[in-house]
Write a protein that holds these residues in place. Structure first.
Motif, mmCIF file in Angstrom:
data_model
loop_
_atom_site.group_PDB
_atom_site.id
_atom_site.type_symbol
_atom_site.label_atom_id
_atom_site.label_comp_id
_atom_site.label_asym_id
_atom_site.label_seq_id
_atom_site.Cartn_x
_atom_site.Cartn_y
_atom_site.Cartn_z
ATOM 1 N N ALA A 1 0.826 -1.202 0.000
ATOM 2 C CA ALA A 1 0.000 0.000 0.000
ATOM 3 C C ALA A 1 0.866 1.260 0.000
ATOM 4 O O ALA A 1 0.533 2.256 -0.658
ATOM 5 C CB ALA A 1 -0.927 -0.002 1.214
ATOM 6 N N ALA A 2 1.975 1.228 0.735
ATOM 7 C CA ALA A 2 2.893 2.371 0.753
ATOM 8 C C ALA A 2 3.510 2.584 -0.626
ATOM 9 O O ALA A 2 3.634 3.721 -1.104
ATOM 10 C CB ALA A 2 3.984 2.154 1.795
ATOM 11 N N LEU A 3 3.913 1.503 -1.280
ATOM 12 C CA LEU A 3 4.466 1.608 -2.633
ATOM 13 C C LEU A 3 3.439 2.183 -3.602
ATOM 14 O O LEU A 3 3.767 3.026 -4.455
ATOM 15 C CB LEU A 3 4.932 0.231 -3.116
ATOM 16 C CG LEU A 3 6.140 -0.373 -2.390
ATOM 17 C CD1 LEU A 3 6.354 -1.818 -2.834
ATOM 18 C CD2 LEU A 3 7.394 0.450 -2.649
ATOM 19 N N ALA A 4 2.191 1.748 -3.460
ATOM 20 C CA ALA A 4 1.126 2.256 -4.335
ATOM 21 C C ALA A 4 0.897 3.750 -4.101
ATOM 22 O O ALA A 4 0.674 4.513 -5.052
ATOM 23 C CB ALA A 4 -0.163 1.474 -4.103
ATOM 24 N N ALA A 5 0.950 4.183 -2.835
ATOM 25 C CA ALA A 5 0.762 5.599 -2.522
ATOM 26 C C ALA A 5 1.874 6.441 -3.139
ATOM 27 O O ALA A 5 1.626 7.544 -3.659
ATOM 28 C CB ALA A 5 0.731 5.791 -1.001
ATOM 29 N N MET A 6 3.113 5.938 -3.117
ATOM 30 C CA MET A 6 4.222 6.673 -3.730
ATOM 31 C C MET A 6 4.119 6.672 -5.254
ATOM 32 O O MET A 6 4.474 7.663 -5.907
ATOM 33 C CB MET A 6 5.550 6.104 -3.251
ATOM 34 C CG MET A 6 5.863 6.454 -1.797
ATOM 35 S SD MET A 6 7.541 6.014 -1.259
ATOM 36 C CE MET A 6 7.360 4.245 -1.048
ATOM 37 N N ASP A 7 3.627 5.575 -5.814
ATOM 38 C CA ASP A 7 3.397 5.538 -7.262
ATOM 39 C C ASP A 7 2.391 6.601 -7.680
ATOM 40 O O ASP A 7 2.547 7.253 -8.717
ATOM 41 C CB ASP A 7 2.898 4.153 -7.687
ATOM 42 C CG ASP A 7 4.031 3.217 -8.084
ATOM 43 O OD1 ASP A 7 5.010 3.693 -8.686
ATOM 44 O OD2 ASP A 7 3.941 2.023 -7.767
ATOM 45 N N ASP A 8 1.343 6.773 -6.872
ATOM 46 C CA ASP A 8 0.351 7.803 -7.171
ATOM 47 C C ASP A 8 0.984 9.199 -7.169
ATOM 48 O O ASP A 8 0.681 10.035 -8.022
ATOM 49 C CB ASP A 8 -0.790 7.754 -6.150
ATOM 50 C CG ASP A 8 -1.748 6.603 -6.381
ATOM 51 O OD1 ASP A 8 -1.714 6.025 -7.484
ATOM 52 O OD2 ASP A 8 -2.514 6.258 -5.458
ATOM 53 N N LEU A 9 1.860 9.442 -6.194
ATOM 54 C CA LEU A 9 2.526 10.741 -6.125
ATOM 55 C C LEU A 9 3.406 10.974 -7.351
ATOM 56 O O LEU A 9 3.464 12.084 -7.886
ATOM 57 C CB LEU A 9 3.391 10.828 -4.862
ATOM 58 C CG LEU A 9 2.680 10.957 -3.519
ATOM 59 C CD1 LEU A 9 3.709 11.037 -2.399
ATOM 60 C CD2 LEU A 9 1.770 12.181 -3.489
ATOM 61 N N LEU A 10 4.088 9.924 -7.799
ATOM 62 C CA LEU A 10 5.027 10.056 -8.909
ATOM 63 C C LEU A 10 4.328 10.467 -10.203
ATOM 64 O O LEU A 10 4.921 11.135 -11.054
ATOM 65 C CB LEU A 10 5.784 8.740 -9.114
ATOM 66 C CG LEU A 10 7.003 8.766 -10.024
ATOM 67 C CD1 LEU A 10 8.074 9.712 -9.484
ATOM 68 C CD2 LEU A 10 7.583 7.367 -10.194
ATOM 69 N N THR A 11 3.071 10.073 -10.352
ATOM 70 C CA THR A 11 2.333 10.389 -11.572
ATOM 71 C C THR A 11 1.474 11.650 -11.428
ATOM 72 O O THR A 11 0.735 12.002 -12.345
ATOM 73 C CB THR A 11 1.422 9.207 -11.966
ATOM 74 O OG1 THR A 11 0.503 8.942 -10.895
ATOM 75 C CG2 THR A 11 2.248 7.961 -12.235
#
Length: 300
Positions: A43-53
């Motif tokens: 979930a943390a990785l997914a949250a950072m992926d959202d920020l990156l895009t």
């Protein structure tokens, strides 16, 4: 070995071939760093992926990854950084792209030390410039030139080690960085990091806390033990998820992920050395593992 007909069904397919290797090789593998996936980490990785895009705008969203020391925070951000390690050179322009940059927060909230750390992470020579303006200008130019799209600042709780005035200046710097670069920031630290960020009302509104609390005895913890056991090249099943064994490990590690991994690693190495080929609950007290609270007490 035929992976479709494994001899060691309790192990991951890529680990089964190692189970018949000599003890020294298996011990080396047991001690190696490994990524252990679990729901909160994903979930943390997914949250950072959202920020990156996230598209550029004046007020960018940020994330505060917060949890106890040694509970997996740095492992998560290193995993994220590796997943986006696209340091490529454009042949026409000679430009290097660094989508995700990770910087270690200095021991104190010192702007010059911070920009020196940024330059080091960028692989740029600092040339020992003492003037803050020179370091800051160089760092900002290279951050833009390398197209950094997300900045991770680890150990951000170190902000609190400075004076009140130093803390205020550094918090202002974080806010300025986000505004100037128009990129998301991911701050990583302990509970003190949350206190530091929330001491500034404007920053508190921009950073969404993402907690990695200590582990407790539940289904997710038992899945973690199953995953960890499947990664250890031991020839026999240890059954770490069995209630008494699982609770023993959790109590000794005080719910901290890194301590669970360290304890299991030490026990697995001892098992291979003794020719036992599995972890035994009765051996846990004899391998010399010292719980984190006791280590802190002795050190203090």
């Amino acid at each position: 070995m035929d992976m479709s007909n494994p001899s060691y069904p309790h192990l991951l397919p890529q680990i089964r071939a190692l189970a018949d290797a000599p003890g020294e090789i298996r011990i080396q593998r047991i001690r190696a760093d490994r990524w252990i996936g679990y729901a909160r980490a994903e979930a943390a990785l997914a949250a950072m992926d959202d920020l990156l895009t996230f598209p550029k705008r004046t007020r960018m969203p940020n994330l505060l990854l917060v949890g106890p020391s040694n509970n997996g925070k740095t492992m998560i951000v290193e995993k994220f950084k590796r997943a986006h390690l696209r340091d490529t050179v454009d042949a026409s322009e000679g430009a290097i792209s660094i989508p995700v940059l990770k910087v270690q927060m200095p021991p104190a909230p010192d702007e010059r030390l911070f920009f020196a750390a940024v330059l080091e992470a960028l692989g740029a020579p600092d040339r020992n410039h003492d003037r803050l303006a020179v370091k800051q200008d160089m760092a900002m130019r290279i951050l833009r030139a390398t197209d950094v799209r997300l900045l991770v600042i680890d150990e951000v709780h170190n902000i609190l080690s400075g004076s009140r005035a130093q803390q205020r200046r550094f918090l202002n710097l974080l806010r300025w960085l986000g505004n100037e670069l128009q990129i998301p920031l991911v701050a990583v630290g302990t509970a003190e990091a949350l206190r530091a960020i929330q001491s500034d009302d404007q920053l508190a509104n921009r950073f969404t806390p993402f907690g990695l609390p200590p582990w407790r005895y539940d289904a997710e913890y038992l899945r973690l033990l199953n995953t960890l056991e499947a990664m250890l090249p031991l020839r026999e099943r240890s059954g770490m998820e069995e209630p008494a064994f699982a609770q023993k490990l959790l109590s000794a590690a005080e719910g901290i992920l890194g301590e669970v991994v360290s304890l299991v690693t030490t026990a697995a190495v001892a098992a291979v050395a003794a020719g036992e080929e599995r972890l035994r609950i009765e051996r846990i007290d004899d391998i010399g593992f010292i719980p984190p609270t006791e280590r802190r007490r002795v050190a203090g």
